[in-house]
Design a protein around this motif. Structure first.
Motif, PDB file in Angstrom:
ATOM      1  N   LYS A 126      52.931  30.259  39.159  1.00  0.00           N
ATOM      2  CA  LYS A 126      53.189  30.561  37.750  1.00  0.00           C
ATOM      3  C   LYS A 126      52.080  31.403  37.127  1.00  0.00           C
ATOM      4  CE  LYS A 126      55.795  26.312  37.121  1.00  0.00           C
ATOM      5  NZ  LYS A 126      55.834  25.000  36.492  1.00  0.00           N
ATOM      6  N   GLU A 127      50.880  31.323  37.703  1.00  0.00           N
ATOM      7  CA  GLU A 127      49.737  32.040  37.150  1.00  0.00           C
ATOM      8  C   GLU A 127      49.165  32.992  38.193  1.00  0.00           C
ATOM      9  OE1 GLU A 127      46.777  29.704  34.949  1.00  0.00           O
ATOM     10  OE2 GLU A 127      48.034  27.962  35.409  1.00  0.00           O
ATOM     11  N   ASP A 128      48.574  34.069  37.722  1.00  0.00           N
ATOM     12  CA  ASP A 128      47.903  35.017  38.606  1.00  0.00           C
ATOM     13  C   ASP A 128      46.562  34.421  39.038  1.00  0.00           C
ATOM     14  OD1 ASP A 128      47.093  37.209  40.000  1.00  0.00           O
ATOM     15  OD2 ASP A 128      46.888  38.521  38.261  1.00  0.00           O
ATOM     16  N   ILE A 129      46.311  34.384  40.322  1.00  0.00           N
ATOM     17  CA  ILE A 129      45.073  33.790  40.833  1.00  0.00           C
ATOM     18  C   ILE A 129      43.997  34.832  41.130  1.00  0.00           C
ATOM     19  CG2 ILE A 129      46.223  31.776  41.826  1.00  0.00           C
ATOM     20  CD1 ILE A 129      45.862  33.241  44.578  1.00  0.00           C
ATOM     21  N   ILE A 130      44.291  36.093  40.949  1.00  0.00           N
ATOM     22  CA  ILE A 130      43.368  37.151  41.336  1.00  0.00           C
ATOM     23  C   ILE A 130      42.031  37.036  40.605  1.00  0.00           C
ATOM     24  CG2 ILE A 130      44.067  38.937  39.705  1.00  0.00           C
ATOM     25  CD1 ILE A 130      43.507  39.567  43.405  1.00  0.00           C
ATOM     26  N   ASP A 131      42.046  36.598  39.364  1.00  0.00           N
ATOM     27  CA  ASP A 131      40.806  36.456  38.598  1.00  0.00           C
ATOM     28  C   ASP A 131      39.938  35.312  39.116  1.00  0.00           C
ATOM     29  OD1 ASP A 131      41.437  38.608  36.962  1.00  0.00           O
ATOM     30  OD2 ASP A 131      42.459  37.337  35.501  1.00  0.00           O
ATOM     31  N   ASP A 132      40.510  34.432  39.894  1.00  0.00           N
ATOM     32  CA  ASP A 132      39.760  33.306  40.451  1.00  0.00           C
ATOM     33  C   ASP A 132      39.125  33.635  41.793  1.00  0.00           C
ATOM     34  OD1 ASP A 132      40.489  31.578  38.322  1.00  0.00           O
ATOM     35  OD2 ASP A 132      42.458  31.290  39.247  1.00  0.00           O
ATOM     36  N   LEU A 133      39.349  34.843  42.299  1.00  0.00           N
ATOM     37  CA  LEU A 133      38.814  35.243  43.600  1.00  0.00           C
ATOM     38  C   LEU A 133      37.621  36.162  43.440  1.00  0.00           C
ATOM     39  CD1 LEU A 133      42.213  36.069  45.336  1.00  0.00           C
ATOM     40  CD2 LEU A 133      40.873  33.972  45.557  1.00  0.00           C
ATOM     41  N   ASP A 134      36.661  36.045  44.356  1.00  0.00           N
ATOM     42  CA  ASP A 134      35.517  36.967  44.393  1.00  0.00           C
ATOM     43  C   ASP A 134      35.854  38.064  45.394  1.00  0.00           C
ATOM     44  OD1 ASP A 134      33.128  38.303  44.480  1.00  0.00           O
ATOM     45  OD2 ASP A 134      32.038  36.704  45.512  1.00  0.00           O
ATOM     46  N   LEU A 135      36.224  39.236  44.891  1.00  0.00           N
ATOM     47  CA  LEU A 135      36.646  40.344  45.739  1.00  0.00           C
ATOM     48  C   LEU A 135      35.506  41.309  46.047  1.00  0.00           C
ATOM     49  CD1 LEU A 135      40.059  41.114  44.016  1.00  0.00           C
ATOM     50  CD2 LEU A 135      39.600  39.587  45.928  1.00  0.00           C
ATOM     51  N   SER A 136      34.298  41.004  45.578  1.00  0.00           N
ATOM     52  CA  SER A 136      33.177  41.932  45.736  1.00  0.00           C
ATOM     53  C   SER A 136      32.756  42.124  47.193  1.00  0.00           C
ATOM     54  CB  SER A 136      31.976  41.454  44.919  1.00  0.00           C
ATOM     55  OG  SER A 136      31.507  40.206  45.408  1.00  0.00           O
ATOM     56  N   SER A 137      32.977  41.131  48.025  1.00  0.00           N
ATOM     57  CA  SER A 137      32.563  41.253  49.424  1.00  0.00           C
ATOM     58  C   SER A 137      33.764  41.288  50.378  1.00  0.00           C
ATOM     59  CB  SER A 137      31.645  40.086  49.801  1.00  0.00           C
ATOM     60  OG  SER A 137      32.329  38.864  49.653  1.00  0.00           O
ATOM     61  N   LEU A 138      34.907  41.624  49.848  1.00  0.00           N
ATOM     62  CA  LEU A 138      36.135  41.664  50.636  1.00  0.00           C
ATOM     63  C   LEU A 138      36.077  42.758  51.689  1.00  0.00           C
ATOM     64  CD1 LEU A 138      39.018  40.490  50.858  1.00  0.00           C
ATOM     65  CD2 LEU A 138      39.734  42.293  49.319  1.00  0.00           C
ATOM     66  N   LYS A 139      36.403  42.407  52.925  1.00  0.00           N
ATOM     67  CA  LYS A 139      36.449  43.371  54.027  1.00  0.00           C
ATOM     68  C   LYS A 139      37.672  43.090  54.869  1.00  0.00           C
ATOM     69  CE  LYS A 139      31.509  43.981  54.359  1.00  0.00           C
ATOM     70  NZ  LYS A 139      30.319  43.895  55.169  1.00  0.00           N
ATOM     71  N   ARG A 140      38.267  44.163  55.393  1.00  0.00           N
ATOM     72  CA  ARG A 140      39.413  44.013  56.285  1.00  0.00           C
ATOM     73  C   ARG A 140      38.903  44.001  57.712  1.00  0.00           C
ATOM     74  NH1 ARG A 140      43.861  48.240  54.781  1.00  0.00           N
ATOM     75  NH2 ARG A 140      45.073  46.864  56.101  1.00  0.00           N
ATOM     76  N   PRO A 141      39.241  42.993  58.491  1.00  0.00           N
ATOM     77  CA  PRO A 141      38.750  42.936  59.872  1.00  0.00           C
ATOM     78  C   PRO A 141      39.302  44.076  60.722  1.00  0.00           C
ATOM     79  CG  PRO A 141      40.378  41.216  59.474  1.00  0.00           C
ATOM     80  CD  PRO A 141      40.105  41.889  58.160  1.00  0.00           C
ATOM     81  N   ASN A 142      38.490  44.556  61.633  1.00  0.00           N
ATOM     82  CA  ASN A 142      38.864  45.637  62.559  1.00  0.00           C
ATOM     83  C   ASN A 142      39.271  46.915  61.850  1.00  0.00           C
ATOM     84  OD1 ASN A 142      38.459  43.983  64.864  1.00  0.00           O
ATOM     85  ND2 ASN A 142      40.458  43.065  64.533  1.00  0.00           N
ATOM     86  N   GLN A 143      38.722  47.171  60.664  1.00  0.00           N
ATOM     87  CA  GLN A 143      39.088  48.355  59.906  1.00  0.00           C
ATOM     88  C   GLN A 143      37.912  49.315  59.693  1.00  0.00           C
ATOM     89  OE1 GLN A 143      42.254  49.116  58.900  1.00  0.00           O
ATOM     90  NE2 GLN A 143      42.884  47.320  60.014  1.00  0.00           N
ATOM     91  N   THR A 144      36.801  49.078  60.388  1.00  0.00           N
ATOM     92  CA  THR A 144      35.660  49.969  60.253  1.00  0.00           C
ATOM     93  C   THR A 144      36.007  51.312  60.896  1.00  0.00           C
ATOM     94  OG1 THR A 144      34.175  48.078  60.400  1.00  0.00           O
ATOM     95  CG2 THR A 144      33.214  50.245  60.751  1.00  0.00           C
ATOM     96  N   PRO A 145      35.937  52.385  60.119  1.00  0.00           N
ATOM     97  CA  PRO A 145      36.317  53.685  60.691  1.00  0.00           C
ATOM     98  C   PRO A 145      35.284  54.194  61.693  1.00  0.00           C
ATOM     99  CG  PRO A 145      35.589  53.946  58.416  1.00  0.00           C
ATOM    100  CD  PRO A 145      35.586  52.483  58.708  1.00  0.00           C
ATOM    101  N   ARG A 146      35.783  54.837  62.735  1.00  0.00           N
ATOM    102  CA  ARG A 146      34.940  55.496  63.731  1.00  0.00           C
ATOM    103  C   ARG A 146      35.478  56.893  63.943  1.00  0.00           C
ATOM    104  NH1 ARG A 146      34.376  52.206  69.022  1.00  0.00           N
ATOM    105  NH2 ARG A 146      33.118  54.025  69.480  1.00  0.00           N
ATOM    106  N   ARG A 147      34.590  57.840  64.027  1.00  0.00           N
ATOM    107  CA  ARG A 147      34.990  59.232  64.197  1.00  0.00           C
ATOM    108  C   ARG A 147      35.359  59.494  65.653  1.00  0.00           C
ATOM    109  NH1 ARG A 147      35.032  63.217  60.970  1.00  0.00           N
ATOM    110  NH2 ARG A 147      33.764  62.114  59.459  1.00  0.00           N
ATOM    111  N   VAL A 148      36.497  60.181  65.840  1.00  0.00           N
ATOM    112  CA  VAL A 148      36.978  60.555  67.166  1.00  0.00           C
ATOM    113  C   VAL A 148      37.372  62.024  67.118  1.00  0.00           C
ATOM    114  CG1 VAL A 148      38.742  60.129  68.913  1.00  0.00           C
ATOM    115  CG2 VAL A 148      37.861  58.235  67.571  1.00  0.00           C
TER     116      VAL A 148
END
Length: 77
Positions: free
Chosen positions: A14-36
């Protein structure tokens, strides 16, 4: 907020929970870009550029999407 209260708020939906999350250190696993570096024949670059222009995206974007689709397809076999 206690985890129990957060879970209840989330489960009720019923309520948006996004304000209750700390997104400052959010990272997606295995998503570090590498140049090819990849060398393509001229005809392939021309075809990629035409298709990218048709879709309104960059050459790099279309290559990434097509490779991701192919890899996903191969892993589902």
């Amino acid at each position: 907020m206690k985890a129990k209260d957060f879970d209840k708020k989330f489960d009720q939906g019923k309520e948006d929970i996004i304000d209750d999350l700390d997104l400052s250190s959010l990272k997606r696993p295995n998503q570090t870009p590498r140049r090819v570096n990849v060398d393509f024949p001229e005809w392939m670059i021309t075809s990629l550029d035409k298709e990218a222009a048709r879709l309104g995206v960059t050459r790099q974007s279309i290559i990434k999407v097509w490779l991701a689709e192919r890899l996903e397809h191969a892993s589902n076999k």
